[in-house]
Design a protein around this motif. Sequence first.
Motif, mmCIF file in Angstrom:
data_model
loop_
_atom_site.group_PDB
_atom_site.id
_atom_site.type_symbol
_atom_site.label_atom_id
_atom_site.label_comp_id
_atom_site.label_asym_id
_atom_site.label_seq_id
_atom_site.Cartn_x
_atom_site.Cartn_y
_atom_site.Cartn_z
ATOM 1 N N ARG A 101 18.400 9.139 -7.550
ATOM 2 C CA ARG A 101 17.435 8.529 -6.630
ATOM 3 C C ARG A 101 16.460 9.579 -6.098
ATOM 4 O O ARG A 101 16.119 9.595 -4.922
ATOM 5 N N ALA A 102 16.009 10.447 -6.977
ATOM 6 C CA ALA A 102 15.076 11.517 -6.603
ATOM 7 C C ALA A 102 13.741 10.917 -6.175
ATOM 8 O O ALA A 102 13.256 9.943 -6.756
ATOM 9 N N ILE A 103 13.165 11.510 -5.147
ATOM 10 C CA ILE A 103 11.894 11.045 -4.603
ATOM 11 C C ILE A 103 10.975 12.240 -4.379
ATOM 12 O O ILE A 103 11.451 13.367 -4.360
ATOM 13 N N PRO A 104 9.701 11.959 -4.224
ATOM 14 C CA PRO A 104 9.041 10.660 -4.181
ATOM 15 C C PRO A 104 8.763 10.124 -5.587
ATOM 16 O O PRO A 104 8.639 10.874 -6.552
ATOM 17 N N ILE A 105 8.681 8.800 -5.650
ATOM 18 C CA ILE A 105 8.307 8.088 -6.869
ATOM 19 C C ILE A 105 7.057 7.280 -6.541
ATOM 20 O O ILE A 105 7.020 6.568 -5.534
ATOM 21 N N PHE A 106 6.051 7.405 -7.394
ATOM 22 C CA PHE A 106 4.780 6.694 -7.226
ATOM 23 C C PHE A 106 4.661 5.670 -8.347
ATOM 24 O O PHE A 106 4.645 6.033 -9.521
ATOM 25 N N ILE A 107 4.613 4.391 -7.983
ATOM 26 C CA ILE A 107 4.532 3.292 -8.948
ATOM 27 C C ILE A 107 3.124 2.714 -8.850
ATOM 28 O O ILE A 107 2.745 2.157 -7.813
ATOM 29 N N PHE A 108 2.362 2.855 -9.915
ATOM 30 C CA PHE A 108 0.986 2.350 -9.932
ATOM 31 C C PHE A 108 0.983 0.971 -10.589
ATOM 32 O O PHE A 108 1.550 0.801 -11.681
ATOM 33 N N ILE A 109 0.355 0.009 -9.929
ATOM 34 C CA ILE A 109 0.342 -1.382 -10.398
ATOM 35 C C ILE A 109 -1.092 -1.894 -10.483
ATOM 36 O O ILE A 109 -1.987 -1.400 -9.786
ATOM 37 N N ASP A 110 -1.281 -2.894 -11.329
ATOM 38 C CA ASP A 110 -2.603 -3.515 -11.425
ATOM 39 C C ASP A 110 -2.712 -4.654 -10.406
ATOM 40 O O ASP A 110 -1.777 -4.883 -9.614
ATOM 41 N N GLU A 111 -3.816 -5.369 -10.437
ATOM 42 C CA GLU A 111 -4.046 -6.435 -9.459
ATOM 43 C C GLU A 111 -2.999 -7.543 -9.539
ATOM 44 O O GLU A 111 -2.683 -8.191 -8.553
ATOM 45 N N ALA A 112 -2.449 -7.771 -10.743
ATOM 46 C CA ALA A 112 -1.433 -8.803 -10.927
ATOM 47 C C ALA A 112 -0.040 -8.325 -10.503
ATOM 48 O O ALA A 112 0.908 -9.101 -10.501
ATOM 49 N N GLY A 113 0.076 -7.044 -10.159
ATOM 50 C CA GLY A 113 1.361 -6.488 -9.753
ATOM 51 C C GLY A 113 2.160 -5.912 -10.899
ATOM 52 O O GLY A 113 3.316 -5.536 -10.732
ATOM 53 N N GLU A 114 1.554 -5.806 -12.078
ATOM 54 C CA GLU A 114 2.247 -5.249 -13.237
ATOM 55 C C GLU A 114 2.229 -3.723 -13.162
ATOM 56 O O GLU A 114 1.192 -3.112 -12.916
#
Length: 187
Positions: free
Chosen positions: A108-121
């Motif tokens: 569970r190493a952090i930080p994690i950056f999750i990039f998503i599009d407008e639809a949330g994908e």
Amino acid sequence: MATIDHNSWFEKGMTFAQYMEAMKVNREEVTRVYEGLTFSPEDLAVWNDVAKRSWRGIVLTADWCGDAALNVPVVQKIAEQSQIELRYLNRDENLELMDQYLTNGTSRAIPIFIFIDEAGEMKAVWGPRSPEVQDLITGMRSQLPAKDAPDFEEKQKNVYRDFKQQITTDTAIWRTVIESVKAKLQG
């Protein structure tokens, strides 16, 4: 991996200002990196290109994390230049999402950056460290005595203190994060 409703996680998150306001640890370090960071013209050209994608981002982090003291301000500033709105979630309060983005499938190493599009994908994920920062901490940890040594805990504490100091003051290290994130966003 189950389908993740990234949009609901995004909506649940704090803004950068709210995250900073809630910080109890490392606020000085985050501020130092954020205020001291500069981008090259090449960086800015990439951020301008990324801005055309209309992405958003979810950040799994915690204010006590030394890596977050470096990576949160760097990626926040990149996001601002790229017109990516980031929302911050405390890792330990959001383990259901965290467990979908484990480092090496186990940590569970952090930080994690999750990039998503407008639809949330989900479009890209970065974190918890640039390869160079990973090499730095691996080298520092290799100098520690065995875990059962009487001075292990004290020496480990000193290693992490020195690590955090180095990564939040050395602009060459900041550049490794910029380049690593840039490669992920361009890929």
